[in-house]
Design an enzyme around this catalytic site. Structure first.
Site, short mmCIF file in Angstrom:
data_model
loop_
_atom_site.label_atom_id
_atom_site.label_comp_id
_atom_site.label_asym_id
_atom_site.label_seq_id
_atom_site.Cartn_x
_atom_site.Cartn_y
_atom_site.Cartn_z
N ARG A 1 -12.34 2.66 -7.72
CA ARG A 1 -11.47 3.79 -8.10
C ARG A 1 -11.88 4.33 -9.48
NH1 ARG A 1 -5.59 2.53 -5.46
NH2 ARG A 1 -6.43 1.93 -3.43
N GLU B 1 -12.42 -4.54 -3.94
CA GLU B 1 -12.94 -3.19 -3.67
C GLU B 1 -12.26 -2.12 -4.53
OE1 GLU B 1 -12.11 -5.40 -1.12
OE2 GLU B 1 -14.23 -5.89 -0.97
N ASN B 2 -11.13 -2.44 -5.13
CA ASN B 2 -10.39 -1.43 -5.89
C ASN B 2 -11.08 -1.02 -7.20
OD1 ASN B 2 -7.15 -2.69 -4.81
ND2 ASN B 2 -8.26 -0.90 -4.06
N GLY C 1 -0.15 5.46 -4.32
CA GLY C 1 -0.80 6.72 -4.70
C GLY C 1 -0.19 7.89 -3.95
N SER D 1 -7.60 -5.37 -5.10
CA SER D 1 -8.66 -5.96 -4.28
C SER D 1 -10.00 -5.89 -5.00
CB SER D 1 -8.76 -5.23 -2.93
OG SER D 1 -9.43 -4.00 -3.09
N ASP E 1 0.83 -1.21 0.00
CA ASP E 1 0.00 0.00 0.00
C ASP E 1 0.87 1.26 0.00
OD1 ASP E 1 -2.37 1.41 0.00
OD2 ASP E 1 -2.67 1.28 2.17
N GLU F 1 1.24 -13.22 12.41
CA GLU F 1 1.80 -12.04 13.07
C GLU F 1 1.67 -10.88 12.07
OE1 GLU F 1 3.14 -12.05 16.21
OE2 GLU F 1 2.58 -14.16 16.37
#
Ligand code: IPE
Ligand code: IPE
Ligand code: MG
Length: 246
Positions: free
Chosen positions: A75, A71-72, A27, A69, A24, A211
């Site tokens: 965009r 969800e991307n 942008g 994703s 991530d 983890e």
């Protein structure tokens, strides 16, 4: 892989076998430079090879990276189209290098919504590297943890309806066999760059006992050195899996 290929001195004792990364911050990295977001995605794509090639040095056998994703799609059309074209170009350009390095590449996520040309390239890359064992690189593309569990449940229900599976036999071992990751071990360490402390629908089932490391570095600045120190820090963690050590 021959053991001579890795430099054993860097291998972290008790280090993670499977690392998953939420790449991530592309942008923001571009915005900081006054450039369009896609410039950041291109810079981010360039980091992948170095991290893949570092895996044997740190004893990492499986690397899973979140590229796009479910969800991307929200965009802008310009960014989504730019990312899809970047994935196509990336695969064409990297196939040879990844093959020669000995990476076995797999894709997880729903391919149905992806462009046919891209899916063809993904299939070809999987086939071209199917014999490799040095590093297992899994690219999550149009991937969402909830979407994956929903698709898995649908297939499981179809098997029940077809009489292939008895509902009484469904347990914690059954569902993962229907997930996209069915051939992979669960991730030991999940890294997210860019300072956000959330998992954004990544490997929900598989990371139940992973983890986590949330680091401020933006993905295009992530380096082999930082990767190595996160693997080393993992080696010092006490994973109890709910038990009490006596
Ligand atoms: C991650 O970088 C890459 C993708 C999600 C495709 P972002 O594009 O989310 O970068 P930021 O979070 O806006 O900085
Ligand atoms: C997660 O990053 C997805 C990828 C890295 C591909 P996002 O930037 O999409 O996540 P949110 O929107 O900040 O949760
Ligand atoms: Mg982001």
């Amino acid at each position: 892989m021959s053991s001579a290929d890795a430099s054993p001195s860097q291998i972290v004792p008790g280090g993670p076998r499977h690392v998953a990364i939420i790449m991530d911050g592309n942008g923001r990295w571009a915005t900081q430079r006054g450039r369009p977001r896609l410039f950041g995605h291109h810079a981010g794509a360039k980091r992948v090879r170095e991290v893949v090639e570092a895996c044997p040095d740190f004893g990492v056998e499986y690397l899973t990276i979140f590229a796009f994703s479910t969800e991307n799609w929200k965009r802008t059309q310009v960014e989504v189209a730019g990312l899809m074209s970047l994935f196509r170009r990336y695969i064409s350009k990297e196939t040879r290098g990844l093959s020669e390095f000995g990476a076995r590449v797999r894709f997880i996520g729903d391919r149905v919504r992806l462009d046919k040309k891209l899916v063809k390239l993904m299939n070809e890359l999987e086939e071209a590297t199917a014999h490799n064992t040095r590093v297992h690189l899994t690219i999550a593309l149009n991937y969402g943890g909830r979407d994956e569990v929903a698709r898995a449940t649908q297939r499981l229900a179809q098997d029940v309806a077809a009489g292939l599976l008895n509902p009484d036999d469904v347990d914690e071992e059954t569902l993962p066999k229907y997930l996209d990751t069915y051939v992979l071990p669960d991730p030991d360490l999940v890294i997210r760059t860019s300072g956000e402390a959330r998992i954004s629908n990544f490997l929900l089932w598989q990371s139940a006992y992973a983890e986590y490391e949330f680091i401020d570095t933006l993905w295009p600045d992530f380096s082999k050195e930082e990767f190595g120190s996160l693997c080393a820090a993992y080696g010092g963690r006490d994973r109890r899996f709910g038990a009490v050590k006596t």
